[in-house]
Write a protein that holds these residues in place. Structure first.
Motif, PDB file in Angstrom:
ATOM      1  N   PHE A  48       6.124   0.863   3.712  1.00 21.36           N
ATOM      2  CA  PHE A  48       5.194   1.209   2.633  1.00 21.36           C
ATOM      3  C   PHE A  48       5.910   1.937   1.502  1.00 21.36           C
ATOM      4  O   PHE A  48       5.747   1.608   0.332  1.00 21.36           O
ATOM      5  N   ALA A 100      -7.467   2.060  -1.708  1.00 21.97           N
ATOM      6  CA  ALA A 100      -7.805   2.972  -0.616  1.00 21.97           C
ATOM      7  C   ALA A 100      -8.878   3.975  -1.035  1.00 21.97           C
ATOM      8  O   ALA A 100      -9.745   4.321  -0.235  1.00 21.97           O
ATOM      9  N   TYR A 114      -2.088   0.259  -3.587  1.00 20.94           N
ATOM     10  CA  TYR A 114      -2.713   0.820  -2.396  1.00 20.94           C
ATOM     11  C   TYR A 114      -3.711   1.937  -2.722  1.00 20.94           C
ATOM     12  O   TYR A 114      -4.838   1.927  -2.245  1.00 20.94           O
ATOM     13  N   PHE A 115      -3.308   2.890  -3.521  1.00 16.60           N
ATOM     14  CA  PHE A 115      -4.151   4.068  -3.732  1.00 16.60           C
ATOM     15  C   PHE A 115      -5.450   3.769  -4.474  1.00 16.60           C
ATOM     16  O   PHE A 115      -6.506   4.271  -4.081  1.00 16.60           O
ATOM     17  N   PHE A 175       0.911   0.169  10.467  1.00 19.68           N
ATOM     18  CA  PHE A 175       0.990   0.913   9.213  1.00 19.68           C
ATOM     19  C   PHE A 175       1.309   2.380   9.444  1.00 19.68           C
ATOM     20  O   PHE A 175       2.057   3.000   8.687  1.00 19.68           O
ATOM     21  N   SER A 218       8.033  -0.357  -0.592  1.00 17.35           N
ATOM     22  CA  SER A 218       7.346  -1.507  -1.177  1.00 17.35           C
ATOM     23  C   SER A 218       6.912  -1.265  -2.616  1.00 17.35           C
ATOM     24  O   SER A 218       6.451  -0.181  -2.967  1.00 17.35           O
ATOM     25  N   ARG A 233       2.930  -0.718  -3.168  1.00 14.51           N
ATOM     26  CA  ARG A 233       2.241   0.551  -2.887  1.00 14.51           C
ATOM     27  C   ARG A 233       1.438   1.053  -4.083  1.00 14.51           C
ATOM     28  O   ARG A 233       0.518   1.841  -3.922  1.00 14.51           O
TER      29      ARG A 233
END
Length: 119
Positions: free
Chosen positions: A43, A56, A52-53, A34, A46, A49
């Motif tokens: 990433f 994360a 993701y945030f 990654f 994509s 994504r």
């Protein structure tokens, strides 16, 4: 023993002992890490994504080796902003934790004390 001797011994030991670090497995050659340049490019390109945030920002480490699924569902529930229970140590905020996502209803399927021992 004097305080100075003990202090000096601790400092000397710290200089000679290698520092501890997390052990990670080497990725197979057909996978991109990654944090590698190509991984970062994947990433950025994509559509995934967007998810993701929120995930994360709710990341947490599992409490035990057997709690990987519990930690994952806690992250997802918190990322989705669904109504969460009150947690005394985080008041006035409400959040899912690895302790409150399991309850009497989940115990009917697999008791928490059994779950904690599974590896």
């Amino acid at each position: 023993m004097s305080k100075h001797f003990v202090h000096g011994a601790v400092v000397a030991l710290g200089l000679f002992v290698t520092s501890a670090s997390a052990e990670t497995l080497k990725l197979p050659d057909n996978l991109a890490g990654f944090s590698s340049d190509i991984g970062e490019n994947y990433f950025v390109e994509s559509d995934a994504r967007e998810a993701y945030f929120p995930l994360a920002s709710n990341f947490l480490t599992q409490k035990t080796q057997s709690y990987c699924g519990v930690a994952s569902i806690v992250m997802v529930l918190n990322a989705l902003n669904v109504p969460a229970p009150s947690v005394p140590e985080y008041e006035p905020y409400r959040t899912f934790t690895q302790d409150n996502v399991l309850d009497e209803r989940t115990d009917a399927i697999l008791a928490r004390d059994v779950w904690r021992r599974k590896v």
